[in-house]
Enzyme design. Structure first.
Site, PDB file in Angstrom:
ATOM      1  N   ARG A   1       3.173  68.451  46.693  1.00 17.21           N
ATOM      2  CA  ARG A   1       4.509  68.680  47.220  1.00 17.21           C
ATOM      3  C   ARG A   1       4.779  70.178  47.308  1.00 17.21           C
ATOM      4  O   ARG A   1       4.156  70.990  46.632  1.00 17.21           O
ATOM      5  CB  ARG A   1       5.561  67.996  46.364  1.00 17.21           C
ATOM      6  CG  ARG A   1       5.664  68.493  44.937  1.00 17.21           C
ATOM      7  CD  ARG A   1       6.896  67.936  44.219  1.00 17.21           C
ATOM      8  NE  ARG A   1       7.071  66.512  44.363  1.00 17.21           N
ATOM      9  CZ  ARG A   1       8.154  65.936  44.934  1.00 17.21           C
ATOM     10  NH1 ARG A   1       9.147  66.647  45.359  1.00 17.21           N
ATOM     11  NH2 ARG A   1       8.258  64.655  45.021  1.00 17.21           N
TER      12      ARG A   1
ATOM     13  N   LYS B   1      16.410  66.108  44.500  1.00 19.34           N
ATOM     14  CA  LYS B   1      17.639  65.631  45.139  1.00 19.34           C
ATOM     15  C   LYS B   1      18.745  65.457  44.106  1.00 19.34           C
ATOM     16  O   LYS B   1      19.911  65.637  44.410  1.00 19.34           O
ATOM     17  CB  LYS B   1      17.380  64.308  45.861  1.00 19.34           C
ATOM     18  CG  LYS B   1      16.836  64.515  47.257  1.00 19.34           C
ATOM     19  CD  LYS B   1      16.910  63.239  48.056  1.00 19.34           C
ATOM     20  CE  LYS B   1      15.591  62.526  48.015  1.00 19.34           C
ATOM     21  NZ  LYS B   1      15.536  61.340  48.867  1.00 19.34           N
TER      22      LYS B   1
ATOM     23  N   GLU C   1      14.140  58.136  51.142  1.00 18.97           N
ATOM     24  CA  GLU C   1      15.159  57.267  50.569  1.00 18.97           C
ATOM     25  C   GLU C   1      16.507  57.882  50.942  1.00 18.97           C
ATOM     26  O   GLU C   1      16.724  59.077  50.718  1.00 18.97           O
ATOM     27  CB  GLU C   1      15.000  57.221  49.040  1.00 18.97           C
ATOM     28  CG  GLU C   1      15.943  56.211  48.430  1.00 18.97           C
ATOM     29  CD  GLU C   1      15.870  56.146  46.902  1.00 18.97           C
ATOM     30  OE1 GLU C   1      14.961  56.753  46.303  1.00 18.97           O
ATOM     31  OE2 GLU C   1      16.749  55.495  46.332  1.00 18.97           O
TER      32      GLU C   1
HETATM   33  P1  ATP Z   1      13.470  61.285  44.920  1.00 20.15           P
HETATM   34  O1  ATP Z   1      12.189  60.555  44.662  1.00 20.15           O
HETATM   35  O2  ATP Z   1      13.972  62.157  43.831  1.00 20.15           O
HETATM   36  O3  ATP Z   1      14.526  60.456  45.548  1.00 20.15           O
HETATM   37  P2  ATP Z   1      12.039  62.637  47.005  1.00 20.15           P
HETATM   38  O4  ATP Z   1      12.254  64.071  47.310  1.00 20.15           O
HETATM   39  O5  ATP Z   1      10.727  62.140  46.597  1.00 20.15           O
HETATM   40  O6  ATP Z   1      13.159  62.357  45.982  1.00 20.15           O
HETATM   41  P3  ATP Z   1      12.046  60.744  49.168  1.00 20.15           P
HETATM   42  O7  ATP Z   1      13.195  60.391  50.012  1.00 20.15           O
HETATM   43  O8  ATP Z   1      11.385  59.680  48.402  1.00 20.15           O
HETATM   44  O9  ATP Z   1      12.577  61.837  48.224  1.00 20.15           O
HETATM   45  O10 ATP Z   1      10.983  61.544  50.037  1.00 20.15           O
HETATM   46  C1  ATP Z   1      10.577  61.148  51.322  1.00 20.15           C
HETATM   47  C2  ATP Z   1       9.204  61.691  51.632  1.00 20.15           C
HETATM   48  O11 ATP Z   1       9.194  63.103  51.529  1.00 20.15           O
HETATM   49  C3  ATP Z   1       8.183  61.168  50.651  1.00 20.15           C
HETATM   50  O12 ATP Z   1       7.020  60.771  51.369  1.00 20.15           O
HETATM   51  C4  ATP Z   1       7.887  62.345  49.771  1.00 20.15           C
HETATM   52  O13 ATP Z   1       6.569  62.302  49.321  1.00 20.15           O
HETATM   53  C5  ATP Z   1       8.146  63.537  50.691  1.00 20.15           C
HETATM   54  N1  ATP Z   1       8.584  64.680  49.907  1.00 20.15           N
HETATM   55  C6  ATP Z   1       9.634  64.741  49.082  1.00 20.15           C
HETATM   56  N2  ATP Z   1       9.720  65.952  48.484  1.00 20.15           N
HETATM   57  C7  ATP Z   1       8.686  66.688  48.960  1.00 20.15           C
HETATM   58  C8  ATP Z   1       8.231  68.026  48.739  1.00 20.15           C
HETATM   59  N3  ATP Z   1       8.857  68.858  47.888  1.00 20.15           N
HETATM   60  N4  ATP Z   1       7.131  68.437  49.404  1.00 20.15           N
HETATM   61  C9  ATP Z   1       6.514  67.612  50.265  1.00 20.15           C
HETATM   62  N5  ATP Z   1       6.888  66.357  50.518  1.00 20.15           N
HETATM   63  C10 ATP Z   1       7.965  65.884  49.887  1.00 20.15           C
END
Ligand code: ATP
Ligand code: MG
Length: 556
Positions: free
Chosen positions: A263, A273, A38
């Site tokens: 994660r 974030k 996102e």
């Molecule tokens: P938020 O949901 O708070 O906006 P997010 O870190 O989940 O944050 P996204 O932009 O939705 O952000 O993440 C993009 C991709 O990265 C998703 O497929 C998510 O599962 C993966 N991702 C995010 N954080 C992690 C992490 N700490 N470890 C592994 N994969 C991650």
């Protein structure tokens, strides 16, 4: 860019699932993954793990890998984030070729799908507000209450839904909900919201829309539209999988497989974030790319390499259960990688002047560029009567076991001679400002004319040939192992996470150093020319990582 790793086809449980799918020809032998950020912040090391997993699978199975922006929320998303994400994914080596997509480009298609569900009697317009929806959701032990609007006719729902789209209603006054099961043990199945009214311009769509899809409704459609085979996400979406499946099954459209993995959480680091944004907005750091941030842009500025980050991702692997990974594993991977590729130079961080009483003249001495890579060759270093050594390499009243320079004692200058401290010069405050030394001409490095042995070898820089530099030393940004778990997490920030040294003296060869260049300053660590604060008249270095093993320990 990254080498093919076919022998790794069984390296984790996701690879096993894909191997099985290939055997049963589940997706006609195709493998197609995606990374779906996102655009509401910069990428961090957790995202790198997801990129290497998804991209690595596509590479290893001769499949495809998409970069897709999950830009369904107009309130938090910005072009700046889109640009930074593209740059970071490329830098990491996640090769999406020309496949860069935006979920917002599918809004028309998603709207049609919603109309289809309404026509099937499987979605309805609900007039409950957010609080009322929350209050009627039920609890773990009690079923939810059906909305009084659940029994609206298909015609009425279609009429209202089009009017929602056309902007007739105010924010939050109506939603479109899936008609599933208010008594499901899975909360996500209790008539989840598909669309919200949000009168807000979108960074790509402008004012075209005032209804926006929710993550659960949109994500499976995005995967389906792109023909993704394996939709890999983090564990918190496990309970959302039945809903992911329900939407695709009820629309009877192409159905990818959602697979969840744990994660990455890193010790002494926050990864949310929202928290990273707060650190930036409230100036705890100098931006998303502050070298203390766990962001890809921060790591790049600090001097980390994509190969090292990928090696780290390989070392930690992919699991089904959440854990806290030790940050020293990441530091190990960086050190290991830089050890093989960083040119060695001498840099004195806290200079102390030395005058060699019995030396006159000027010599060009041979210095090895990288003992780990002899093809890197050697360079010349100027040796002169006046030199700088590290303040900490001299002790007037030495502690036991101190093998460097002491009054009347001897030490070897790297690549040069053994010197002896003859006299200490102090200023009016008693501060040592200069050492007067003698050198032993018989002890030139590599000449083999003397058998004299000393216990310590120290680095130095000529006081006539050097460059001045600012050096920034970093420590962990947080003082506790798991700051994300602390309620007042901002109070766990390490006040000494940045130390700035303004007058370091570095070998003059670094006059030619450019932004982003990486070096090892012997005994002091790995350093990278800072891309933000370096200018034509100022050279700034970030310490990438300290040395675990300094050559002086090995070469005693
Ligand atoms: P938020 O949901 O708070 O906006 P997010 O870190 O989940 O944050 P996204 O932009 O939705 O952000 O993440 C993009 C991709 O990265 C998703 O497929 C998510 O599962 C993966 N991702 C995010 N954080 C992690 C992490 N700490 N470890 C592994 N994969 C991650
Ligand atoms: Mg997310």
């Amino acid at each position: 860019m990254l080498e093919n790793n076919t022998e790794n086809k069984f390296k984790n449980f996701i690879y096993e699932i894909i191997n099985e799918d290939l055997k049963t020809n589940k997706f006609d032998g195709r493998v197609h993954t995606r990374f779906p950020p996102e655009p509401n912040g910069y990428l961090h090391i957790g995202h790198a793990k997801s990129i290497y997993l998804n991209y690595g699978i596509a590479r290893d199975f001769n499949g495809k890998f998409n970069l897709r922006f999950d830009d369904t929320n107009p309130e938090k998303e910005e072009q700046e984030y889109v640009d930074s994400i593209v740059e970071d994914v490329k830098w990491l080596g996640g090769d999406f070729e020309d496949r860069i997509f935006f979920a917002s480009d599918y809004f028309d298609k998603m709207f049609e799908y919603a109309v289809e569900l309404i026509k099937k009697g499987k979605a309805y317009v609900c007039d409950l507000n957010a609080d009322e929806i929350r209050m009627t959701r039920g609890t773990l032990t009690e079923p939810g209450k059906e909305s009084p609007f659940r029994s609206r006719t298909i015609e009425e729902n279609l009429d209202l839904f089009y009017r929602m789209k056309n902007g007739e209603f105010s924010n939050g006054s109506k939603t479109l909900r899936a008609k599933i099961d208010m008594s499901s043990p899975n909360f996500n199945m209790r008539d989840p919201i598909m669309y919200r009214i949000v009168h807000e311009a979108h960074h790509r769509q402008g004012n075209k829309w005032c209804i926006y899809p929710t993550y659960d409704w949109a994500h499976g459609l995005e995967d389906s539209i792109e023909g993704i085979t394996h939709s890999i996400c983090t564990l918190e979406f496990e309970n959302h999988r039945p809903l992911y499946d329900w939407f695709l099954d009820n629309l009877e459209i192409y159905h990818p497989q959602q697979i969840e993995f744990a994660r990455l959480n890193l010790s002494y680091t926050v990864m949310s974030k929202r928290k990273l944004l707060q650190l930036v907005k409230e100036n705890y750091v100098d931006g998303w790319d502050d070298p203390r941030m766990p962001t890809i842009s921060g790591y790049r500025r600090r001097g980390y390499t994509p190969e090292a980050i990928r090696n780290f991702a390989e070392i930690i692997g992919v699991a089904k259960r959440d854990a806290l990974t030790d940050i020293s594993l990441l530091e190990f991977a960086i050190r290991d990688n830089l050890n093989k590729k960083a040119q060695r130079v001498m840099g004195v961080l806290r200079p102390l002047k030395i005058i060699l009483l019995n030396y006159e003249g000027l010599e060009d001495l041979d210095a090895i560029n990288n003992p780990e890579d002899l093809t890197a060759g050697s360079r010349k270093v100027k040796f002169t009567k006046e030199l700088y050594i590290e303040k900490t390499d001299f002790m007037e009243n030495p502690i036991k076991g101190f093998h460097r320079l002491i009054p009347g004692g001897e030490v070897r200058l790297r690549y040069a001679y053994i010197i002896k401290c003859e006299e200490i010069v102090k200023d009016e405050n008693g501060e040592i400002v200069e050492l007067r030394c003698s050198y032993d001409p018989e002890t030139k490095s590599g000449s083999g004319t003397s058998t004299k042995k000393v216990k310590g070898t120290i680095h130095w820089v000529s006081a006539n040939y050097f460059v001045d530099a600012e050096v920034r030393l970093y420590d962990r940004l947080f003082n506790v192992e798991n700051p994300g778990a602390v309620e007042n997490w901002l109070e766990t920030i390490n006040p000494d996470s940045l130390q700035i040294i303004r007058n370091a003296k570095i070998e003059s060869i670094l006059n030619e150093a450019r932004k982003g260049d990486r070096f090892q300053f012997e005994r002091n660590g790995y350093f990278c020319v800072d891309s933000k604060f370096t200018s034509d008249d100022k050279l700034v270095f970030n310490r990438t990582v300290t040395l675990k093993d300094s050559w002086s320990a090995k070469n005693k």
